[in-house]
Write a protein that holds these residues in place. Sequence first.
Motif, PDB file in Angstrom:
ATOM      1  N   SER A 271      60.779  60.994  62.150  1.00  9.85           N
ATOM      2  CA  SER A 271      60.630  62.446  61.991  1.00  9.85           C
ATOM      3  C   SER A 271      61.210  63.214  63.166  1.00  9.85           C
ATOM      4  CB  SER A 271      59.139  62.792  61.835  1.00  9.85           C
ATOM      5  OG  SER A 271      58.433  62.469  63.022  1.00  9.85           O
ATOM      6  N   TYR A 272      61.924  62.521  64.048  1.00 13.09           N
ATOM      7  CA  TYR A 272      62.605  63.117  65.194  1.00 13.09           C
ATOM      8  C   TYR A 272      61.651  63.581  66.283  1.00 13.09           C
ATOM      9  CZ  TYR A 272      66.767  63.285  62.165  1.00 13.09           C
ATOM     10  OH  TYR A 272      67.810  62.959  61.328  1.00 13.09           O
ATOM     11  N   HIS A 273      60.433  62.984  66.357  1.00 17.84           N
ATOM     12  CA  HIS A 273      59.484  63.302  67.424  1.00 17.84           C
ATOM     13  C   HIS A 273      59.436  62.138  68.420  1.00 17.84           C
ATOM     14  CE1 HIS A 273      58.157  66.196  64.368  1.00 17.84           C
ATOM     15  NE2 HIS A 273      57.621  66.891  65.380  1.00 17.84           N
ATOM     16  N   VAL A 274      59.316  62.472  69.695  1.00 19.18           N
ATOM     17  CA  VAL A 274      59.248  61.448  70.737  1.00 19.18           C
ATOM     18  C   VAL A 274      57.833  60.872  70.739  1.00 19.18           C
ATOM     19  CG1 VAL A 274      59.438  60.962  73.203  1.00 19.18           C
ATOM     20  CG2 VAL A 274      61.001  62.609  72.131  1.00 19.18           C
ATOM     21  N   ARG A 275      57.735  59.516  70.635  1.00 21.19           N
ATOM     22  CA  ARG A 275      56.430  58.876  70.590  1.00 21.19           C
ATOM     23  C   ARG A 275      56.168  58.057  71.841  1.00 21.19           C
ATOM     24  NH1 ARG A 275      54.115  62.251  67.374  1.00 21.19           N
ATOM     25  NH2 ARG A 275      55.045  62.323  65.271  1.00 21.19           N
TER      26      ARG A 275
ATOM     27  N   ALA B 243      64.929  58.423  81.629  1.00 23.50           N
ATOM     28  CA  ALA B 243      63.864  57.853  80.777  1.00 23.50           C
ATOM     29  C   ALA B 243      64.507  57.074  79.626  1.00 23.50           C
ATOM     30  CB  ALA B 243      62.968  58.959  80.223  1.00 23.50           C
ATOM     31  N   ILE B 244      63.700  56.147  79.057  1.00 22.69           N
ATOM     32  CA  ILE B 244      64.048  55.501  77.787  1.00 22.69           C
ATOM     33  C   ILE B 244      62.949  55.875  76.802  1.00 22.69           C
ATOM     34  CG2 ILE B 244      64.408  53.322  76.580  1.00 22.69           C
ATOM     35  CD1 ILE B 244      65.412  52.115  79.169  1.00 22.69           C
TER      36      ILE B 244
ATOM     37  N   LEU C 115      67.716  69.340  80.044  1.00 23.73           N
ATOM     38  CA  LEU C 115      66.634  68.398  79.768  1.00 23.73           C
ATOM     39  C   LEU C 115      65.284  69.108  79.802  1.00 23.73           C
ATOM     40  CD1 LEU C 115      67.811  65.379  81.973  1.00 23.73           C
ATOM     41  CD2 LEU C 115      68.084  65.662  79.489  1.00 23.73           C
ATOM     42  N   VAL C 116      64.388  68.609  78.979  1.00 20.39           N
ATOM     43  CA  VAL C 116      63.011  69.123  79.001  1.00 20.39           C
ATOM     44  C   VAL C 116      62.393  68.856  80.364  1.00 20.39           C
ATOM     45  CG1 VAL C 116      60.726  68.912  77.961  1.00 20.39           C
ATOM     46  CG2 VAL C 116      62.773  68.773  76.519  1.00 20.39           C
ATOM     47  N   GLN C 117      62.790  67.729  80.967  1.00 19.32           N
ATOM     48  CA  GLN C 117      62.247  67.374  82.282  1.00 19.32           C
ATOM     49  C   GLN C 117      62.834  68.246  83.396  1.00 19.32           C
ATOM     50  OE1 GLN C 117      63.654  65.390  80.064  1.00 19.32           O
ATOM     51  NE2 GLN C 117      62.682  63.371  79.908  1.00 19.32           N
ATOM     52  N   GLY C 118      63.873  68.998  83.051  1.00 18.26           N
ATOM     53  CA  GLY C 118      64.520  69.845  84.054  1.00 18.26           C
ATOM     54  C   GLY C 118      65.872  69.298  84.437  1.00 18.26           C
TER      55      GLY C 118
ATOM     56  N   GLY D   4      56.514  62.024  85.293  1.00 18.30           N
ATOM     57  CA  GLY D   4      57.615  62.965  85.335  1.00 18.30           C
ATOM     58  C   GLY D   4      58.164  63.306  83.977  1.00 18.30           C
ATOM     59  N   ASN D   5      57.733  62.530  82.932  1.00 14.89           N
ATOM     60  CA  ASN D   5      58.243  62.776  81.576  1.00 14.89           C
ATOM     61  C   ASN D   5      57.114  63.119  80.609  1.00 14.89           C
ATOM     62  OD1 ASN D   5      61.133  62.063  81.969  1.00 14.89           O
ATOM     63  ND2 ASN D   5      60.254  60.066  82.508  1.00 14.89           N
ATOM     64  N   GLU D   6      55.975  63.566  81.139  1.00 14.37           N
ATOM     65  CA  GLU D   6      54.815  63.838  80.291  1.00 14.37           C
ATOM     66  C   GLU D   6      55.115  64.894  79.229  1.00 14.37           C
ATOM     67  OE1 GLU D   6      54.868  63.935  83.529  1.00 14.37           O
ATOM     68  OE2 GLU D   6      53.362  62.593  84.403  1.00 14.37           O
ATOM     69  N   LYS D   7      55.945  65.863  79.567  1.00 17.79           N
ATOM     70  CA  LYS D   7      56.210  66.965  78.635  1.00 17.79           C
ATOM     71  C   LYS D   7      56.966  66.521  77.392  1.00 17.79           C
ATOM     72  CE  LYS D   7      56.459  70.531  82.229  1.00 17.79           C
ATOM     73  NZ  LYS D   7      57.329  71.560  82.853  1.00 17.79           N
ATOM     74  N   ILE D   8      57.622  65.374  77.467  1.00 21.59           N
ATOM     75  CA  ILE D   8      58.492  64.962  76.365  1.00 21.59           C
ATOM     76  C   ILE D   8      57.704  64.339  75.217  1.00 21.59           C
ATOM     77  CG2 ILE D   8      58.993  62.590  77.056  1.00 21.59           C
ATOM     78  CD1 ILE D   8      61.551  65.198  75.932  1.00 21.59           C
ATOM     79  N   ILE D   9      56.455  63.854  75.461  1.00 21.32           N
ATOM     80  CA  ILE D   9      55.657  63.203  74.407  1.00 21.32           C
ATOM     81  C   ILE D   9      55.410  64.216  73.293  1.00 21.32           C
ATOM     82  CG2 ILE D   9      53.485  62.088  73.829  1.00 21.32           C
ATOM     83  CD1 ILE D   9      55.304  60.387  75.528  1.00 21.32           C
TER      84      ILE D   9
END
Length: 735
Positions: free
Chosen positions: A312-316, A305-306, A359-362, A323-328
């Motif tokens: 604030s160090y949060h993924v936006r 992913a990019i 990784l959060v994605q696994g 496959g990367n929904e959990k990272i938002i």
Amino acid sequence: MRNSLLNRLAPWPPLIGVGLLGLLVILGWHLQLPTLVQLYPSLVPMQYNTAVGFVLGAGAIACLLRQRERLGMGLAITLILLATITLLQYITDLNLGIDELFMHAYITTKTSHPGRMAPTTAISFILTGSAIVYMIHTRTTAHHYALIGGLLTSVISGIAVASLLSYLPYSTTSYSWGRFTLMALHTAIGFALLSLPLGIIAWRGNAVEANHPRNWQLIPLWFGISGIAFLLWFALDQREHAHLEREIETRTQSFGTLLQTNFRERLRSLQRMAYRWERRQGHISESEWKADAVNYIEDFRNFQAIEWVDASYHVRWVVPLLGNEKIIGFYTAAEPRRAAALREAQRTHQPSISQSINLVQGGKGFLIYLPLYAGERFNGFLVGVYRIDDLISALLPTTLRRDFYLSIGDRSEQIYTNLPPDHPPEVRLSHESLVPLADELNWNVRIYPTLSYLAENSSALPFAIILAGYILSTLSISLIDAQATQKQQAKALQQEIEERKLAEQTKDRFISTISHELRTPLTAIRGSLSLLLGNALGDMSAPVKEMVNIAEKNSLRLLALINDLLDVQRLSSGHMQFELLPRRVQPLLDQAVTNHQALAQQHGLLIILEHCPESLQVRADSLRFQQIMSNLLGNAIKFARSGSEIRVRTEQHNDLVRISVTNKGEPIPVAFRATIFEPFTQADASDTRRASGSGLGLSITKYLVEQHHGHIDYFSTEEATTFYFELPNHVVDNT
């Protein structure tokens, strides 16, 4: 006696060891004891059929030593069949069901087919069974027994030693057929032990006792030639080892360079995205950013992913979202490694790379953080997310994927490997290289060659050298020993010939001396008896005359015996002279019949000479011809029934003239045919036999006929017996 006992006991210790090895491995399979089956988790297991083969081989050799030929032959043939079927499966790529016939193979380390013994193991068992069958079948021919048996044994021991050497730390690889199962370590030990009793039996030249003493001084020669072969093997193996090491080192460095190049390309692509952000002072919409990110992902694959992480160090934002929904909304500084990388990038205004993380994605991965600034204002981070498995799998060239296993470590942690769990790597030829990807990121890349790669790139020359050394050493000492044995046998034979000649000469002198010493007084005695019978000293009473008549007859018999002994002596020494001239057959036969007619009439017999063509001629010695006829007619008179006739017949068969003498009497026993023409042979040799004689007549007759270039034989029925001899017909040229 002590040496004889040691010779008998020598084969048994290694033989018992082989039998116990096979039984222990069978027990290990049944009780699920991997230590007995495999010795060590990374080593090849001894297959169940291999253990059965060792038990069969040890049993067959034990039967050979104990002279149980039938049982030994059966066990050896069973061993050959088991190994041959296995080998046929390799050759034809068929599964004939023999591999797991007795046991399900639950250990398959470095095994191409579960339960199937290695091809080299099958070949060794075929050779072992063949050697046992050969030794059982040819126990009486010691010379070839030792040579062929020793040759087969040397091939078996050569394969075993070569396989054992391949397990040494500095050796290149185990010898096998490509990707197929290797010979297990304890299998090689088993064959080395099994070859010892076979070698001892072959070297002795007999399964129980040596027929002649062996030249044990040749053993150092065997070790010398084998030692030279070992040194050649070692040199070639080390040369091959160095070549493979260089090749594997080159592959490792090439892959490290590929990793660095790929990493830098991805870093530069992210830096270009960050540059566009900063050039627009952070004034970029989410849709524009995502479109730009999609282009980069399509151009440079293997991104997980990019992401855009805010101040604030949060993924936006994230591309792709699937496959990367959990990272938002994920707080990236929650994990210490991520937090350290983020703060370092923010402090230095330089890209920062995390160590391997979960990784959060696994899965395992690493992150590249690029700080974003709009002037002096901090706008967060552009983050490239890489899943290590996907990245490495995509980068692996086809040849590297096929021929090598790969293991990558980040400091002390393994972050990637494609090693099969049940196939431990060939550590001896692996190579490790440190690949620097960034200031704080260094990966340890280790490449292990696959067994198929080693088999394809390893030469058979070292194996051939060690095997040829064993065969050459065995052949050399066998041939030298055979030559020495032949010299000993020739010397013994020459000595025996000389002793026989001396004995024959002594016997001839003895017979000649005794015969002449007996003949002179016997002639005088016979003359005196003839005078008495002729009433030279006056009339004798009837009882006295009868006694003198008996004495004269016995003197005649004794004189005939002495003459026969002298003939035998002259025949054996070659001093009997023959004057072979063309002679008509009829006068010779007339004379013979006339000479014996009176004797026949005394026995109530009549000799009839049937018609003989006057033109028949043979080349004959007149005196010896009469001697032949005298012996045949004399025998016919002795054994004919009283009142019967003795017939002398002459026939012409092509270029031969057959002369036969037939009498009616008891038939000659069939068992007597093989020895009837040998000296001192009589059908009835008992003291109560009806007809007297020395047993020399027919043997002398046979020799005389053969000196006339003829042949003698007989046939006998219940009605009559016929002796005949054939001489070449002498054709008179009337032109």
